[in-house]
Design a protein around this motif. Structure first.
Motif, PDB file in Angstrom:
ATOM      1  N   TYR A   1      -8.491   5.665  25.820  1.00 17.23           N
ATOM      2  CA  TYR A   1      -8.182   5.273  24.440  1.00 17.23           C
ATOM      3  C   TYR A   1      -9.469   4.856  23.744  1.00 17.23           C
ATOM      4  CZ  TYR A   1      -8.676   0.588  26.375  1.00 17.23           C
ATOM      5  OH  TYR A   1      -9.164  -0.523  27.009  1.00 17.23           O
ATOM      6  N   TRP A   2      -9.450   4.892  22.422  1.00 16.55           N
ATOM      7  CA  TRP A   2     -10.503   4.325  21.580  1.00 16.55           C
ATOM      8  C   TRP A   2     -10.009   2.977  21.091  1.00 16.55           C
ATOM      9  CZ3 TRP A   2     -15.175   6.560  20.087  1.00 16.55           C
ATOM     10  CH2 TRP A   2     -15.341   7.914  20.388  1.00 16.55           C
ATOM     11  N   HIS A   3     -10.932   2.076  20.761  1.00 16.76           N
ATOM     12  CA  HIS A   3     -10.533   0.856  20.063  1.00 16.76           C
ATOM     13  C   HIS A   3     -11.657   0.406  19.137  1.00 16.76           C
ATOM     14  CE1 HIS A   3     -12.788  -1.388  23.170  1.00 16.76           C
ATOM     15  NE2 HIS A   3     -12.712  -2.450  22.382  1.00 16.76           N
ATOM     16  N   VAL A   4     -11.297  -0.439  18.187  1.00 15.36           N
ATOM     17  CA  VAL A   4     -12.229  -0.949  17.188  1.00 15.36           C
ATOM     18  C   VAL A   4     -11.857  -2.403  16.902  1.00 15.36           C
ATOM     19  CG1 VAL A   4     -10.833  -0.198  15.194  1.00 15.36           C
ATOM     20  CG2 VAL A   4     -13.305  -0.441  14.935  1.00 15.36           C
ATOM     21  N   HIS A   5     -12.841  -3.208  16.587  1.00 18.34           N
ATOM     22  CA  HIS A   5     -12.598  -4.605  16.198  1.00 18.34           C
ATOM     23  C   HIS A   5     -13.089  -4.811  14.772  1.00 18.34           C
ATOM     24  CE1 HIS A   5     -11.491  -6.022  20.184  1.00 18.34           C
ATOM     25  NE2 HIS A   5     -12.542  -5.381  20.685  1.00 18.34           N
ATOM     26  N   GLU A   6     -12.344  -5.571  14.017  1.00 17.45           N
ATOM     27  CA  GLU A   6     -12.753  -5.906  12.656  1.00 17.45           C
ATOM     28  C   GLU A   6     -13.510  -7.230  12.605  1.00 17.45           C
ATOM     29  OE1 GLU A   6     -12.593  -3.669  10.285  1.00 17.45           O
ATOM     30  OE2 GLU A   6     -11.568  -2.369  11.713  1.00 17.45           O
ATOM     31  N   LYS A   7     -13.240  -8.128  13.563  1.00 18.77           N
ATOM     32  CA  LYS A   7     -13.875  -9.451  13.555  1.00 18.77           C
ATOM     33  C   LYS A   7     -14.768  -9.690  14.758  1.00 18.77           C
ATOM     34  CE  LYS A   7     -10.076 -11.627  11.055  1.00 18.77           C
ATOM     35  NZ  LYS A   7      -9.017 -12.626  11.105  1.00 18.77           N
ATOM     36  N   VAL A   8     -14.534  -8.990  15.850  1.00 19.25           N
ATOM     37  CA  VAL A   8     -15.204  -9.270  17.115  1.00 19.25           C
ATOM     38  C   VAL A   8     -16.393  -8.342  17.331  1.00 19.25           C
ATOM     39  CG1 VAL A   8     -14.880  -9.238  19.628  1.00 19.25           C
ATOM     40  CG2 VAL A   8     -13.109 -10.195  18.154  1.00 19.25           C
ATOM     41  N   GLU A   9     -17.499  -8.919  17.778  1.00 21.03           N
ATOM     42  CA  GLU A   9     -18.685  -8.183  18.218  1.00 21.03           C
ATOM     43  C   GLU A   9     -18.650  -8.180  19.746  1.00 21.03           C
ATOM     44  OE1 GLU A   9     -23.372  -8.526  17.141  1.00 21.03           O
ATOM     45  OE2 GLU A   9     -22.359 -10.393  17.632  1.00 21.03           O
ATOM     46  N   GLU A  10     -19.021  -7.048  20.370  1.00 16.92           N
ATOM     47  CA  GLU A  10     -19.004  -6.960  21.828  1.00 16.92           C
ATOM     48  C   GLU A  10     -20.384  -6.597  22.358  1.00 16.92           C
ATOM     49  OE1 GLU A  10     -14.506  -5.703  23.036  1.00 16.92           O
ATOM     50  OE2 GLU A  10     -15.845  -4.063  22.493  1.00 16.92           O
ATOM     51  N   LEU A  11     -20.683  -7.122  23.551  1.00 20.34           N
ATOM     52  CA  LEU A  11     -21.911  -6.798  24.259  1.00 20.34           C
ATOM     53  C   LEU A  11     -21.506  -6.296  25.636  1.00 20.34           C
ATOM     54  CD1 LEU A  11     -25.045  -6.995  24.046  1.00 20.34           C
ATOM     55  CD2 LEU A  11     -24.834  -9.119  25.347  1.00 20.34           C
TER      56      LEU A  11
END
Length: 142
Positions: A58-68
């Protein structure tokens, strides 16, 4: 009592044995949501392992969260919007808000693709932490 907690997440080669996710519908083998086990306030972390040839699916996206993403072993790829990048031990990928992402372990990876995903949101971090202070008179414990 000091405000800290300690848990053991085990050796990287054992991470595949975990089954977890943010809810039951999104749980899978090889994922441990560490921040669900600790009293986290501002950051989150998962420990992950995909066997060679396995993909997120799956793909996913965050509007508020930054990921490392910090890759610790194996070889794989990440899809980032319209790009595909190779990842391996030592690769660190920052993914900002609004960027679609997915990942996979390459079929010929010599081992499971293992990584930590560190999540945060909210206020920007200062370049130099401005809330710390040193204790030059405090003796070291060892």
């Amino acid at each position: 009592m000091s405000d800290y907690q300690v848990i053991e997440i085990g050796a990287q080669q054992d991470w595949r044995a975990f089954h977890g996710g943010f809810d039951e519908a999104r749980s899978r083998d090889g994922r441990r949501v560490v921040d669900h086990e600790l009293t986290m306030q501002y950051i989150g972390m998962t420990a992950n392992a995909l066997v060679p040839g396995e993909q997120a699916g799956y793909w996913h996206v965050h509007e508020k969260v930054e990921e490392l993403y910090v890759f610790l072993g194996g070889r794989g790829q990440m899809g980032l919007d319209d790009d595909v990048i190779d990842v391996a031990e030592g690769t660190v990928v920052r993914v900002g808000q609004g960027v679609w992402r997915t990942w996979r372990a390459l079929p010929d990876s010599p081992a499971a693709l293992r990584w930590l995903c560190i999540r945060s949101g909210g206020e920007s971090l200062p370049h130099m932490p401005d809330d710390s202070r040193r204790g030059p008179d405090r003796s070291l414990p060892w």
